[in-house]
Write an enzyme that holds these catalytic residues in place. Structure first.
Site, PDB file in Angstrom:
ATOM      1  N   GLN A 117      10.049  13.369  27.970  1.00 42.24           N
ATOM      2  CA  GLN A 117       8.737  12.732  27.870  1.00 42.24           C
ATOM      3  C   GLN A 117       8.787  11.329  28.443  1.00 42.24           C
ATOM      4  O   GLN A 117       7.860  10.879  29.098  1.00 42.24           O
ATOM      5  CB  GLN A 117       8.301  12.678  26.413  1.00 42.24           C
ATOM      6  CG  GLN A 117       7.532  13.907  25.987  1.00 42.24           C
ATOM      7  CD  GLN A 117       7.165  13.822  24.528  1.00 42.24           C
ATOM      8  OE1 GLN A 117       8.004  13.523  23.689  1.00 42.24           O
ATOM      9  NE2 GLN A 117       5.910  14.067  24.231  1.00 42.24           N
ATOM     10  N   CYS A 157      14.178   9.091  21.148  1.00 45.00           N
ATOM     11  CA  CYS A 157      14.683   9.654  19.893  1.00 45.00           C
ATOM     12  C   CYS A 157      13.705  10.704  19.403  1.00 45.00           C
ATOM     13  O   CYS A 157      12.504  10.540  19.534  1.00 45.00           O
ATOM     14  CB  CYS A 157      14.780   8.579  18.811  1.00 45.00           C
ATOM     15  SG  CYS A 157      16.145   7.492  19.069  1.00 45.00           S
ATOM     16  N   GLN A 176       8.144   7.572  22.588  1.00 37.88           N
ATOM     17  CA  GLN A 176       8.090   8.883  23.236  1.00 37.88           C
ATOM     18  C   GLN A 176       9.169   9.688  22.553  1.00 37.88           C
ATOM     19  O   GLN A 176      10.240   9.175  22.298  1.00 37.88           O
ATOM     20  CB  GLN A 176       8.452   8.756  24.716  1.00 37.88           C
ATOM     21  CG  GLN A 176       7.547   7.855  25.501  1.00 37.88           C
ATOM     22  CD  GLN A 176       6.312   8.573  25.988  1.00 37.88           C
ATOM     23  OE1 GLN A 176       6.178   9.777  25.783  1.00 37.88           O
ATOM     24  NE2 GLN A 176       5.437   7.834  26.609  1.00 37.88           N
ATOM     25  N   SER A 177       8.880  10.972  22.305  1.00 36.73           N
ATOM     26  CA  SER A 177       9.860  11.611  21.439  1.00 36.73           C
ATOM     27  C   SER A 177      11.038  12.231  22.160  1.00 36.73           C
ATOM     28  O   SER A 177      12.055  12.485  21.542  1.00 36.73           O
ATOM     29  CB  SER A 177       9.209  12.615  20.519  1.00 36.73           C
ATOM     30  OG  SER A 177       8.550  13.549  21.287  1.00 36.73           O
ATOM     31  N   SER A 178      10.957  12.505  23.434  1.00 41.35           N
ATOM     32  CA  SER A 178      12.177  13.024  24.052  1.00 41.35           C
ATOM     33  C   SER A 178      12.400  12.340  25.380  1.00 41.35           C
ATOM     34  O   SER A 178      11.490  11.774  25.974  1.00 41.35           O
ATOM     35  CB  SER A 178      12.090  14.539  24.253  1.00 41.35           C
ATOM     36  OG  SER A 178      11.241  14.803  25.334  1.00 41.35           O
TER      37      SER A 178
END
Ligand SMILES: [Zn+2]
Length: 694
Positions: free
Chosen positions: A31, A68, A26-28
């Site tokens: 999220q 990340c 998951q990118s953030s």
């Protein structure tokens, strides 16, 4: 699209023998928290792997990249772990939701694809199963990667454009520095907290008076004035906290145009470096994206802001930079390479003029500048360190070291040849495929034009891939195999032998000498306590530690050597002061500063070391004054003097023309010739005989 429906046929025993890697990302952080749905879908891929024949013990989940951002794989250990496992041939299959987003960056993605192709690793996403070794699948996967990068780009640039438009109109609401705040109507006003605004007003007034950030920091420290700043961490990140002023904080405030009531945007540019880390670069004022003067209230006028910038620039030029500066003309060998062993900061350099010569002093002033302290962190005389380092270099660069370096190089070369062979195999495979396509095309029935066209296109494509592979191969080969032939080896060895003499050659300029040092030495860490410890790190990775005695302070170096003082003490027993300088000079003894000794020197040293003068010494030994002697002998001082001149009395000179006497044997006075009144003493110039003329 489900191009790979007969997916299970791609799974072979060789795949099932290896593990299955499920990459969850998951990118953030948001999220991660909100989008649990997608996480659930990512874990569903696991069930598909089970259905294809892997057993649950074989399925490894890599999910340490949660939270990340995805624009590069640097700092994302999970992705790197995945790449490592694939390249080691441990993975039979790699699974991920929207698999192309495994790596958001196209270069990372293609690297993974290539590795998967080399190691015969399958890839699975929600759309299907791919074999990167098969051209069609790889093409598709490559496209997916390109699409997702493009999507990211479009998204980002739209966001960016919106922000920029707002900024150009001055309507962008961005974080304000401490001391300024938004009111209910989103206008920028001075901070309502009187303590904050008053402190800032004082800060700018002090700078107006002292014209130096360092001086302001010192004054604030001296007067114990605390500066406000926003806390950057913790639950309330915009809370104002108070603390000592630092130099960097002072500079930040002085450089910030918002304090002058101007709205500015784009003062720094952000770029991602080759290592994936963000780099911030300050922009000159004319390159700012937007600057609106008098946009809101401020603490100083725009004119004053401009003046402050000029002052700061000229101040900065007066001091050497804290960064590793280029080699300059000065003699300090290690200029720019010295780190402080106490605080880890780079040490600066100052030269002292000493007898026509510049001697370097390495000093750590970081703490002094940053925190307005009055003392250096540490300060070390550099001459001895430079000399020892130079000697170490001359000793280290020799035949044997070059031999070792060559051996390492040989080993590396061997590895490069292996890599080269692997890359060549890839070219060979492309060639084989192109060949296959050609044969297929040539075998087709010319009447079946449609089939022929398809096959021809395929052949062309294979040829293109082959051409590309070949070019990649050549480029890599050129880059890697920089052959070190025999000629080079000999040249290197000669250089190694000559190094010491080149190094000591006086015609070698300081700048060149420093360049050589920088080629060999990474940095030098200095620590001064009872002695000076220098830890030298060489470029190749080795390091050496030197311990040097603490250099004597300047006053001690100029001090008269103790043996000279002793000699003067001894000479005073036998000679008057004015003769001692000549005697010492005749012996070749020098003063502490290397100059010939004068009467003034001797007198000064006698006073400084409390040496008793000649008079005191003689009196201690019972020598008598002329007056005392004349009383004792019942004669006149004049007669005593005559006797001395005639050598009848033993006398000791204590000052030019002044004498003390030994007590004579009785009867000596009778030998004194009768003096007539007005008698003249005649001294013969040839015989030194004394006569009295009548
Ligand atoms: Zn330090």
């Amino acid at each position: 699209m489900d191009t790979s429906t007969p997916s299970h046929s791609k799974v072979r025993t060789s795949h099932l023998q290896r593990d299955a890697y499920l990459y969850v990302r998951q990118s953030s952080m948001r999220q991660v928290l909100e989008n649990t749905e997608s996480t659930k879908r990512q874990y569903q891929l696991r069930d598909r792997a089970l259905s294809m024949g892997w057993i649950s013990e074989q399925i490894r989940v890599i999910d340490c990249d949660q939270g990340c951002s995805g624009a590069s794989d640097v700092g994302r250990d999970g992705f790197q772990q995945l790449v490592a496992e694939v390249s080691l041939g441990n993975a039979g299959i790699v699974m991920g939701l929207e698999v192309s987003r495994l790596a958001r960056n196209n270069a990372d993605w293609h690297r993974l694809l290539q590795l998967c192709a080399f190691t015969d690793t399958l890839i699975l996403d929600q759309d299907g199963l791919y074999d990167p070794g098969v051209f069609n699948d790889r093409l598709l996967l490559g496209l997916k990667g390109a699409m997702s990068e493009a999507e990211l780009h479009v998204l980002e640039s739209r966001l960016q454009e919106g922000v920029l438009n707002k900024a150009r109109r001055g309507e962008l609401k961005i974080g304000l520095p401490v001391g300024l705040a938004y009111d209910e109507l989103d206008r920028v006003v001075l901070e309502a907290n009187i303590q904050v605004s008053e402190t800032l007003k004082k800060f700018f007034a002090t700078f107006r008076r002292l014209r130096s950030a360092t001086a302001v920091v010192k004054e604030f420290r001296r007067e114990n004035i605390q500066m406000p700043r926003y806390s950057r961490t913790g639950p309330k990140s915009s809370r104002i906290i108070w603390g000592d002023t630092t130099h960097s904080q002072a500079l930040r405030i002085l450089h910030n145009p918002r304090y002058a009531g101007a709205f500015a945007y784009g003062r720094t540019r952000t770029r991602r470096g080759p290592d994936g880390m963000l780099r911030y670069q300050k922009q000159p004022q004319e390159k700012w994206i937007c600057l609106i003067q008098d946009a809101h209230k401020g603490y100083i006028s725009w004119d004053e802001y401009q003046t402050n910038q000029q002052i700061l620039t000229s101040n900065a030029e007066a001091f050497s930079s804290d960064r590793r500066p280029p080699p300059r003309e000065g003699p300090a060998l290690l200029q720019g390479l010295i780190l402080c062993g106490r605080c880890g900061n780079r040490m600066t350099l100052r030269y002292y003029q000493r007898k026509e010569q510049l001697t370097p002093q390495y000093m750590c002033q970081r703490d002094k500048i940053e925190n307005g302290r009055s003392n250096d962190c540490q300060s070390v005389p550099g001459a001895a360190i430079d000399q020892a380092t130079g000697k170490l270099l001359a000793d280290m660069v020799n035949d044997r070291n070059i031999d070792i370096a060559l051996a390492v190089h040989h080993e590396l070369q061997k590895r490069l040849v292996e890599a080269d062979r692997l890359r060549y195999l890839q070219v060979e495979r492309c060639r084989y495929e192109a060949d296959l396509a050609r044969r297929r095309y040539s075998k087709v029935d010319p009447d079946k034009r449609y089939v022929a066209e398809v096959l021809e296109a395929e052949w062309n494509e294979k040829l293109r891939v082959l051409d590309e592979a070949q070019r990649t191969y050549e480029a890599a080969r050129e880059r890697d195999v920089a052959t070190l032939n025999q000629e080079h080896t000999t040249a290197l060895k000669t250089l190694a032998n000559d190094f010491a003499s080149i190094w000591q050659d006086d015609s070698l300029s300081n700048r060149d000498r420093k360049r050589i040092v920088r080629l060999l030495i990474e940095d030098v860490t200095l620590l001064k306590d009872a002695q000076v410890t220098c830890h030298i790190r060489f470029k190749g990775g080795t390091s050496k530690t030197l311990t040097l005695p603490l250099p004597q302070p300047a006053w001690k170096q100029r001090q008269t050597p103790p043996e000279v003082v002793q000699a003067i003490d001894e000479l005073l027993d036998d000679y008057p002061t004015f003769k001692i300088a000549d005697i010492l000079n005749a012996r070749g003894v020098n003063s502490g500063t290397g100059q010939p000794i004068t009467l003034a020197h001797v007198t000064r040293i006698r006073f400084a070391y409390g040496l008793p003068n000649r008079w005191t010494r003689l009196r201690k030994r019972g020598k008598l004054q002329a007056r005392e002697l004349s009383e004792k002998l019942g004669t006149t001082c004049e007669k005593i003097r005559r006797c001395r001149e005639l050598g009848l009395l033993i006398a000791y000179e204590y000052k030019k023309g002044h004498y003390l006497y030994d007590e004579p044997e009785p009867g000596i006075v009778d030998q004194i010739p009768q003096l007539r009144k007005n008698a003249r003493l005649i001294v013969s110039h040839t015989t030194q005989e004394v006569q009295y003329a009548t």
